[in-house]
Design a protein around this motif. Sequence first.
Motif, short mmCIF file in Angstrom:
data_model
loop_
_atom_site.label_atom_id
_atom_site.label_comp_id
_atom_site.label_asym_id
_atom_site.label_seq_id
_atom_site.Cartn_x
_atom_site.Cartn_y
_atom_site.Cartn_z
N SER A 5 17.35 0.02 -2.80
CA SER A 5 16.35 0.51 -1.08
C SER A 5 15.24 -1.25 -1.14
CB SER A 5 15.81 1.38 -0.80
OG SER A 5 14.66 1.75 -2.00
N LEU A 6 14.80 -1.00 0.44
CA LEU A 6 13.99 -2.23 0.45
C LEU A 6 13.02 -2.04 1.22
CD1 LEU A 6 13.00 -5.15 -0.07
CD2 LEU A 6 14.43 -5.59 2.08
N TYR A 16 13.48 8.98 4.31
CA TYR A 16 13.23 9.84 5.67
C TYR A 16 12.30 10.29 5.88
CZ TYR A 16 12.94 13.79 8.37
OH TYR A 16 13.06 15.08 9.52
N LEU A 17 10.83 10.03 4.73
CA LEU A 17 9.73 10.15 5.50
C LEU A 17 9.18 8.84 5.42
CD1 LEU A 17 8.02 12.80 2.44
CD2 LEU A 17 8.60 13.25 5.41
N ALA A 18 8.94 7.71 4.83
CA ALA A 18 8.63 6.48 5.44
C ALA A 18 9.89 5.94 6.76
CB ALA A 18 9.64 5.54 3.94
N MET A 19 11.01 6.37 6.88
CA MET A 19 11.09 5.84 7.50
C MET A 19 11.02 6.23 9.30
SD MET A 19 15.45 4.98 6.61
CE MET A 19 15.52 3.57 5.35
N ARG A 20 10.93 7.91 8.71
CA ARG A 20 10.26 8.50 10.03
C ARG A 20 8.55 8.27 10.80
NH1 ARG A 20 9.04 14.57 9.27
NH2 ARG A 20 6.97 13.77 8.28
N CYS A 79 12.52 -5.03 6.84
CA CYS A 79 13.06 -4.13 6.85
C CYS A 79 13.56 -2.67 6.16
CB CYS A 79 14.49 -4.12 7.61
SG CYS A 79 15.45 -4.04 5.61
N GLN A 80 13.56 -1.57 6.54
CA GLN A 80 13.55 -0.28 5.70
C GLN A 80 15.08 -0.08 5.48
OE1 GLN A 80 10.58 2.57 8.07
NE2 GLN A 80 10.31 2.06 6.12
N ILE A 81 15.36 -0.47 3.97
CA ILE A 81 17.34 -0.16 3.77
C ILE A 81 17.20 0.57 2.90
CG2 ILE A 81 17.76 -2.08 2.94
CD1 ILE A 81 19.57 -2.58 4.53
N VAL A 82 18.30 1.43 2.95
CA VAL A 82 18.26 2.00 1.66
C VAL A 82 20.14 1.65 1.57
CG1 VAL A 82 19.57 4.43 0.24
CG2 VAL A 82 17.24 3.70 2.40
N ILE A 98 20.03 1.74 7.94
CA ILE A 98 18.30 0.58 8.03
C ILE A 98 18.30 1.92 9.11
CG2 ILE A 98 19.89 -0.53 10.09
CD1 ILE A 98 18.59 -2.83 9.66
N ASN A 99 16.66 2.23 9.27
CA ASN A 99 15.56 1.78 10.24
C ASN A 99 15.58 1.10 11.39
OD1 ASN A 99 14.00 2.85 11.83
ND2 ASN A 99 12.10 3.13 10.10
N THR A 100 16.16 1.11 12.56
CA THR A 100 16.03 0.77 13.97
C THR A 100 14.53 -0.41 14.03
OG1 THR A 100 15.81 2.67 15.37
CG2 THR A 100 17.59 2.54 15.00
N TYR A 101 13.59 0.21 13.29
CA TYR A 101 12.41 -0.16 13.82
C TYR A 101 12.08 -1.32 12.02
CZ TYR A 101 11.21 1.38 18.29
OH TYR A 101 11.28 1.44 19.41
N SER A 102 11.24 -2.56 11.88
CA SER A 102 10.95 -2.60 10.93
C SER A 102 9.45 -2.76 10.97
CB SER A 102 11.39 -4.59 11.02
OG SER A 102 10.22 -5.11 11.59
N LEU A 103 9.03 -2.94 9.56
CA LEU A 103 7.81 -3.31 9.15
C LEU A 103 6.50 -3.67 10.31
CD1 LEU A 103 7.37 -2.41 5.22
CD2 LEU A 103 7.42 -0.85 7.00
#
Length: 414
Positions: A5-6, A16-20, A79-82, A98-103
Amino acid sequence: MYATSLNCLTNAADAYLAMRTVYEHFSGYKFNEPIPLKGKGRVKAIHYIQSFDPADNVSPELAHKIAKAFARKTFGDDCQIVIATHCDKSHIHNHYIINTYSLTGEKFNANKKTLDRIKEYSDRVCLAFGVQPYDKSKGKGKTVMYNEWENKRRGTSWKEKIRNEIDSLICSVNNIDELLSALEAKGYTIKRGKYISVKAPEQQRAVRLKTLGDDYSEENLSSRILWKDVGANSELQSCFNSAIKNNLDVYKLSAQLAIINSDNIHSIGELDGKIQKLKIEYENARREFNKLSEKLSQFEAVEKQVGGYFDLLEKSELSEAEQLQLKMYGSIAERCNIHSRDELQRVKNLRKDTSERVEQLSEQMKKCKQAYDIYADIADTYKKISKGDYISNLIAEKKREDEQKKNVIHKKSR
């Protein structure tokens, strides 16, 4: 086994918690809001699958390396990605969530334009790792430059060059994959599929290994590599050196007999027992390797992200993106019950110890696999001998080879 993951942890709950956290911060909406009665809900995450043709013979390890490089190249470091590489189908494939929003708050939209760009980046990364993407120009005419035509005209010389290169590398590799990698390092292009093909630099068309001669088929190359070290520092070693230019089976048989004698194996039952013991040893090591590899991945992610949390705490001013990272990394530190750098150091020590154990297991599996291949080859030889007159077959085969060589020389002299 092949998950990474990144900018989040790899396990589902923490990812899930991080992406949320990131999604809610930038979108202003709840991550778990219900789907509306009419129309579509908001896109929170996007799923991509990258598949490989079974004919390309891509290993799970290579596919996962490609996946990590592709993710950074395509979606960026923020990006947030698994990522997960799956081996449960006939074809190896990578999954990306991939999360639709980056950091940094950048919104990623999935549409035809972005999909075309993703396909292009996938092709580029695959090529960088020696995997040929789908040929979109198949069926279209192509112009052949003069130097390509000249190389084609000299096609037979390329075969000799490739044979010489392979012969020079045999003694320095442990399996056929390492041989192919060594050829790639020297600039050769390798096509892995039902048949392995090799193309030298500047050569126009690849040639299949089996067309280089009997000693260069995939089966015989594997056998040459397998038996090259057997009998080292003994009288047998000179036999193996000449085996490359002569009939390999005769020398291999001598080496196999030497191993049977040195290991005091007196029956096929004892040989089968040895093979079964090696299989059990390998499987036990593999299970522990998989378990520890997963732990190692977790330790590395915690070390990086909780370390980032303490780094951010020490900064006097934080940007909006850094404030978000502080919140996200802080929740990870809380879940892992890490409240100081001293406690984080214990995680670093665990990561180091686990990494060393993973390396030990990897070496153990490698040696076990090599021993298993040797004893399995001995058992296979025994079965061949049991079915018929093995030595007579070797002599007959040698006569056929000599006859074929005479016919070739006769045709050339005309």
